[in-house]
Design a protein around this motif. Structure first.
Motif, short mmCIF file in Angstrom:
data_model
loop_
_atom_site.label_atom_id
_atom_site.label_comp_id
_atom_site.label_asym_id
_atom_site.label_seq_id
_atom_site.Cartn_x
_atom_site.Cartn_y
_atom_site.Cartn_z
N MET A 123 0.82 -1.20 0.00
CA MET A 123 0.00 0.00 0.00
C MET A 123 0.86 1.26 0.00
SD MET A 123 -2.91 1.23 2.73
CE MET A 123 -3.96 -0.17 2.33
N VAL A 124 1.91 1.27 0.81
CA VAL A 124 2.78 2.45 0.88
C VAL A 124 3.49 2.69 -0.45
CG1 VAL A 124 4.87 3.36 1.95
CG2 VAL A 124 3.09 2.37 3.37
N LYS A 125 3.92 1.62 -1.11
CA LYS A 125 4.56 1.77 -2.41
C LYS A 125 3.60 2.34 -3.44
CE LYS A 125 8.13 -1.79 -2.01
NZ LYS A 125 8.67 -3.07 -2.56
N VAL A 126 2.36 1.85 -3.43
CA VAL A 126 1.36 2.35 -4.38
C VAL A 126 1.04 3.82 -4.10
CG1 VAL A 126 -1.04 2.14 -5.10
CG2 VAL A 126 0.35 0.09 -4.82
N MET A 127 0.87 4.17 -2.84
CA MET A 127 0.56 5.55 -2.49
C MET A 127 1.71 6.50 -2.83
SD MET A 127 -1.34 4.94 1.18
CE MET A 127 -1.42 6.70 1.53
N ALA A 128 2.94 6.06 -2.55
CA ALA A 128 4.10 6.90 -2.84
C ALA A 128 4.26 7.13 -4.34
CB ALA A 128 5.36 6.27 -2.25
N PHE A 129 4.11 6.06 -5.11
CA PHE A 129 4.25 6.19 -6.55
C PHE A 129 3.12 7.03 -7.14
CE2 PHE A 129 3.61 4.74 -10.92
CZ PHE A 129 4.88 4.92 -11.44
N GLY A 130 1.90 6.85 -6.64
CA GLY A 130 0.78 7.63 -7.14
C GLY A 130 0.91 9.10 -6.82
N CYS A 131 1.30 9.43 -5.59
CA CYS A 131 1.46 10.84 -5.22
C CYS A 131 2.57 11.50 -6.01
CB CYS A 131 1.74 10.95 -3.72
SG CYS A 131 0.36 10.50 -2.66
N GLU A 132 3.68 10.79 -6.19
CA GLU A 132 4.79 11.34 -6.96
C GLU A 132 4.39 11.59 -8.41
OE1 GLU A 132 9.50 10.28 -7.84
OE2 GLU A 132 8.10 8.71 -7.26
N VAL A 137 2.83 15.36 -12.79
CA VAL A 137 1.83 15.64 -13.83
C VAL A 137 1.30 17.05 -13.68
CG1 VAL A 137 -0.51 15.07 -14.58
CG2 VAL A 137 1.17 13.26 -14.26
N TYR A 138 0.95 17.45 -12.44
CA TYR A 138 0.43 18.80 -12.22
C TYR A 138 1.50 19.85 -12.48
CZ TYR A 138 -3.89 16.96 -10.27
OH TYR A 138 -5.09 16.32 -10.11
N MET A 139 2.75 19.56 -12.16
CA MET A 139 3.82 20.51 -12.45
C MET A 139 3.97 20.71 -13.96
SD MET A 139 6.73 19.39 -9.67
CE MET A 139 7.97 20.43 -10.43
N GLY A 140 3.86 19.63 -14.72
CA GLY A 140 3.93 19.76 -16.17
C GLY A 140 2.74 20.50 -16.74
#
Length: 205
Positions: A123-132, A137-140
C-alpha cells in the motif's frame, strides 16, 4: 525530499508578508538557532509518537484477524497524530511524520500481524508512486495552463546548471570512495554501473 527542503527553508526564513530582520551575522545565527530549535522539537515529537505506537502495538496484541481493520487504522493514525501535534506546537509536521515513520518501521512493524506487514508494504509503495506521479503531472500541466513569467528563464537555466554541478560534486567523489572498498570480483548490476549511470539516474526528482 522536496517537501523537506521546502520545510527547512520555511524554518529559517520568514514567509511572505512577515517582517524580516536586518541582514547580518546576527540574523544568520538567529536563523540557524530557529532551524535547530524547530528541527529538534519535530524530531522529538516524531520519536515520541513512534515510541507510543510501538508500545500500543506490542501490548494491545492486535494481531488477531478480527482486529485487522483496527490495526491498519492505528498504523496510519499515529503518524497523522505526530504531524498534528508538531503543527499545533508550531514545529515542522513533515519532519515529525518522517521520524515517526522511521521509528515505527524499526520498532512497531515487528509487532504487526503477518497480513498487515504484507499489505502495508504494498500500500505504501502504491501511495508513494501515485502521489509522486500526480505531483509531476500537475507541475507539467502548470507550464501550459498558467501564465508564466518568461523573463525568469535565465534564472531557471542558471539554477539547472548549478543543480547539475552540485549533483556531480556529490556523485563522483562518493562513487570513487565506494569503488575503492568494492571487491574486484563484483558481479551483477554493479559490475556495469558507472558514476555516469548514477549521475543520470532519477534526475526527474
Amino acid at each position: 525530499q522536496s517537501s523537506m527542503l521546502a520545510d527547512g527553508r520555511d524554518m529559517a526564513f520568514p514567509a511572505p508578508g512577515m517582517p524580516a530582520c536586518a541582514a547580518g551575522f546576527g540574523s544568520v545565527i538567529s536563523a540557524v538557532g530557529m532551524f535547530l530549535k524547530i528541527f529538534s522539537g519535530s524530531l522529538g515529537v516524531g520519536c515520541l509518537m513512534a515510541a507510543v505506537a510501538s508500545l500500543v502495538f506490542k501490548h494491545l496484541d492486535l494481531t488477531h484477524e478480527e482486529f485487522f481493520p483496527m490495526e491498519n487504522v492505528f498504523l496510519f493514525a499515529f503518524p497523522y497524530m505526530a504531524w498534528m501535534l508538531a503543527e499545533s506546537l508550531e514545529l515542522s509536521g513533515i519532519v515529525a511524520i518522517l521520524f515517526c515513520g522511521f521509528g515505527m518501521d524499526v520498532y512497531a512493524f515487528i509487532n504487526l500481524s503477518d497480513a498487515t506487514q504484507e499489505m502495508i508494504k504494498k500500500m505504501v509503495k502504491v501511495m508513494a508512486f501515485g502521489c509522486e506521479t500526480f505531483v509531476f503531472v500537475y507541475m507539467g500541466m502548470a507550464l501550459s495552463l498558467f501564465e508564466q513569467a518568461w523573463f525568469t528563464m535565465p534564472a531557471v537555466g542558471i539554477a539547472i546548471i548549478c543543480m547539475l554541478y552540485s549533483r556531480a560534486l556529490n556523485v563522483y567523489p562518493i562513487c570513487a570512495l565506494v569503488n575503492m572498498k568494492r571487491p574486484s570480483e563484483c558481479c551483477g548490476a554493479c559490475a556495469t554501473r558507472t558514476p555516469a549511470h548514477v549521475f543520470c539516474g532519477q534526475l526527474y526528482g
